[in-house]
Each structure stands twice: as C-alpha cells, then as structure tokens.
Design an enzyme around this catalytic site. Structure first.
Site, PDB file in Angstrom:
ATOM      1  CG  ASP A  12      -1.544   1.341   1.508  1.00  0.00           C
ATOM      2  OD1 ASP A  12      -2.574   1.631   0.878  1.00  0.00           O
ATOM      3  OD2 ASP A  12      -1.023   2.116   2.345  1.00  0.00           O
ATOM      4  CG  ASP A 108      -3.749   3.553  -2.848  1.00  0.00           C
ATOM      5  OD1 ASP A 108      -4.572   2.680  -3.202  1.00  0.00           O
ATOM      6  OD2 ASP A 108      -3.938   4.288  -1.870  1.00  0.00           O
ATOM      7  CD  GLU A 109      -4.905  -1.123  -0.637  1.00  0.00           C
ATOM      8  OE1 GLU A 109      -4.671  -1.681   0.439  1.00  0.00           O
ATOM      9  OE2 GLU A 109      -6.052  -0.949  -1.078  1.00  0.00           O
TER      10      GLU A 109
END
Length: 423
Positions: A12, A108-109
């Site tokens: 993350d 974002d992950e």
C-alpha cells in the site's frame, strides 16, 4: 509431497496522492497537505491527506471546509489524476523487477506473489524492505507491506499492523492468528463494513477471534436467522477470512477480462429539474459508455439507467433496465433506449446523479443484419469510429455534440477529468 506455502505481499502506498505531491514539491515537506477535488470550493472533498494533516484529525472524504477548520494552515493541492496513474504504473514496473506475479488491487495497492523470488532476494522481510527503499528513492512514495500466505492475510497484515509499524512491514501467518489478528475487534476484519460490524456485534461476535472460533455451521445458522437463506455464501466468506483461508492466486491481468457491464455515473453540479437538461446528460453518458464499448470491441444488448436526488436521508430515484432488439454500441441507439427508460420511470423530482450502463455483451465483429437499416447502421458506425479517432488523438473536447455547449451540458467539463477528478 507437501505443497509449498505461498508468500504474498499486499503493498500500500501511504497517502498516495499527497505523497506524490510532497515528493515533487520540497517546500511542502514539513507542511500539512491534502489533495482535494476542488480547492476553490470549501465544499470540495479531500481525496488524500498526508500524515501531518491526519495528525490534525483530517480524514479522507471530508469537506475542505471541515479540514480548514481543524488546520487553518492546511495546504490544499489540486489533483493531477493522470500523473498519479503514471506514478502508479512506474511503481508497478519496480515490483515487476522482483516477481512477474503482480496484481493491481487499486491505484495505490497491489498484490505480489514472491514465493518463487525469495531464493534470489532473501527472506520475505528483507525483500520487502528492499522494495520499500527502492520505491522511496525512485518516486518519493513510502510504501507499507503486509506479508502472509494468503491474499486476505497479507491485506489484513498491512491494514492492521504494517501501517502502524515503524518499519512499515508486518507478517501474519495462520499459526500466529490467536495472539494477533484474533485479538482485534470485529470491525478490523477485511470486508466487514459498518453495517456488517453492527450485525456481528448483535450476534455477540465482538472480536475477529470469536467469529473465527465459531463453527462454520453455527455461523451459517446465525446469519440465516438474521438475513435468510441467502446468507449462506456470506457466512462462508466471513468465516474463511477470519481464519485466513483464501485460495485465490495473485493473477496479473485480473481486470483485463471481458467486462460484465460498462457504465458511467455523473454527479451533477446542481439539481436538474427539466427534461431537456436531463436529456443532455443521458446523451453524454450514452456516448461515454458506447465509446468505451467500441474501444474494447463489444456491443451491449441490455441498457440500464439509474438516477437519484441529492437528499440521502430521503432517497428518490430509480434503477431500471431493458433489453434492446439488437446488441449495439451506437450512441444514438443506446440513448433512445436510455431516454425511454428514464421517461417511463422518472417521478419528476429533482435529479442530482444519473448513470447509464450496457451489459449482456457480444463481440462487435459481427451483428444481425436488417434489410431496412443496414446502410444507416453502417454509416452511423463509420461516423462513431471517426469521432473516436479524433478524440483519441486530440482529446475528448476536440469534437462535442451541440447540446454539450449548453449551460447544463457536462461533456466539456468532464473532458478535463479522469474518474470525475482533474487530470
């Protein structure tokens, strides 16, 4: 022969949008920064807040006015969505230097299966720190890494431990669950939202461990009593998550399979009350949907329309769908069906959100011929493809329908945005 235990990362990016802005603007390094949908309006929404901003109590999705009240010195930055996508892709390429099993989970992950890479790069923790350092050096973004034998354990390791650890890494194994994850309150369980958390608490399941130790049969019975027969799948899902059981592989290209539906939703800048205003939005949405379908090579047979008012406490609106005579991705045909649906079901109350979608797809390399409209369809498709090429080359606003030039048209404004946010 015993099957090799997988080693999976869920990585993350901390406060991703805000981290990208702070990395590229050193003057913001020690300042509280948020990225907000419309910094000029105090009613704009916070999309990301850096750790310094969060220390003032600022949270994602709150209004800028609330954030400024908590921190008058707050730096509010306009989003650059295309740039964030570019940085996300750069980070993905870094991950791919360590394993070819990289699965996008969000901007974002990402999940990484590093099982086959550890003999080259050391232990899971060592590899995690190596990747963390490289991403920070090359992009300025700090990453947190959850490590586990399954995707759900890697995700919960990241959310509940890595984000709080000084190293930014954390490991969860099924053997350590009794003294780690099972001690946490039930709202820390992956996929347990506020409503589901409240239901679990009413069932006497206050911790993840209490749920995990409940037999699958008993949990199934408890959930059936509360939700009915359809709860069987949910009961099995939550029981497996609590026990860290997840057989799903890390699958690159997971989101590249044929879509079940293609749709676009538009939140309007004000209440739309007149049918002519709403017609313009339906046409623009139909064009967005059909252009995407043409780009992916699909025609849809079912069109759906939904709308809602601005009052969430007293919801209004509808969601309806209809099957068309033939599958299509031609804007005018989808628009006519969408308008028919809207006029049939609209109650005349003000509209703030409108959506159009297509589903039940077929490939567009062949279609049902008609003696009556073959030439018209052929000309319409040629025109659509020509405008698509213009927009692909010069941008969405290079050619617009006349109705989009009206005050209530939204296409020109949306042409400068990605996912409703400024590019």
């Amino acid at each position: 022969m015993q099957k090799e235990q997988r080693v999976i990362f869920l990585i993350d990016c901390q406060s991703f949008y805000a981290s990208v802005e702070k990395a590229e603007k050193p003057q913001y390094r020690d300042q509280p920064v948020v990225v907000a949908g419309d910094p000029k309006r105090r009613s704009g929404i916070v999309l990301a807040a850096c750790p310094i901003a969060k220390s003032y109590g600022i949270t994602t999705a709150e209004r800028i006015g609330e954030s400024l009240a908590k921190c008058p010195g707050l730096v509010v930055v306009k989003p650059r969505m295309q740039h964030y996508i570019d940085v996300s892709m750069q980070i993905t390429r870094i991950y791919q230097d360590y394993t070819d099993l990289v699965e996008l989970y969000s901007i974002d992950e990402q999940f990484l299966d590093v099982t086959g890479s550890l003999h080259l790069f050391g232990s899971a923790e060592e590899l995690g720190l190596t990747i963390q350092h490289r991403v920070l050096m090359e992009t300025g973004v700090y990453i947190r890494i959850g490590i586990g034998p399954t995707k759900v354990l890697a995700k919960m390791a990241c959310d509940n431990y890595a984000k709080k650890n000084q190293t930014g890494t954390a490991v969860l194994t099924r053997e350590t669950l009794p003294e780690t994850l099972w001690q946490l309150p039930i709202d820390k369980l992956f996929m347990a939202g506020r409503r589901m958390t409240a239901h679990f608490q009413r069932m006497g399941l206050m911790t993840i461990g209490q749920l995990a130790r409940t037999s699958e049969e008993k949990l199934n019975h408890m959930m059936r009593m509360r939700f009915g027969r359809k709860a069987d799948i949910d009961a099995a899902l939550y029981w497996r998550i609590a026990n860290g059981i997840d057989d799903s592989p890390v699958a690159p290209g997971t989101h590249e399979v044929a879509p079940k539906s293609v749709g676009h939703m538009m939140t309007l800048p004000r209440d739309y009350r007149e049918i002519d205003e709403i017609k313009a939005v339906l046409l623009e949405l139909s064009e967005l949907v059909c252009r995407r379908c043409r780009g992916e090579g699909y025609m849809g047979n079912v069109v759906a329309v939904n709308c809602a008012g601005a009052n969430y406490d007293r919801p209004t609106g509808f969601a309806r769908q209809m099957k068309m005579d033939d599958a299509t991705n031609i804007t005018t045909q989808v628009y006519r069906a969408a308008l028919q649906l809207f006029q049939q079901h609209w109650d005349g109350l003000p509209v703030r959100r409108v959506g159009v979608s297509l589903s039940k797809f077929a490939k567009d390399d062949g279609y049902q011929l008609s003696l009556f409209d073959y030439s018209q369809r052929d000309r319409a498709m040629a025109l659509e493809r020509a405008t698509d090429r213009l927009k692909d080359k010069y941008g969405d606003s290079i050619i617009l329908r006349a109705v989009s030039a009206a005050e209530y048209g939204q296409a020109r404004d949306r042409a400068g945005k990605i996912g409703g946010h400024i590019k």
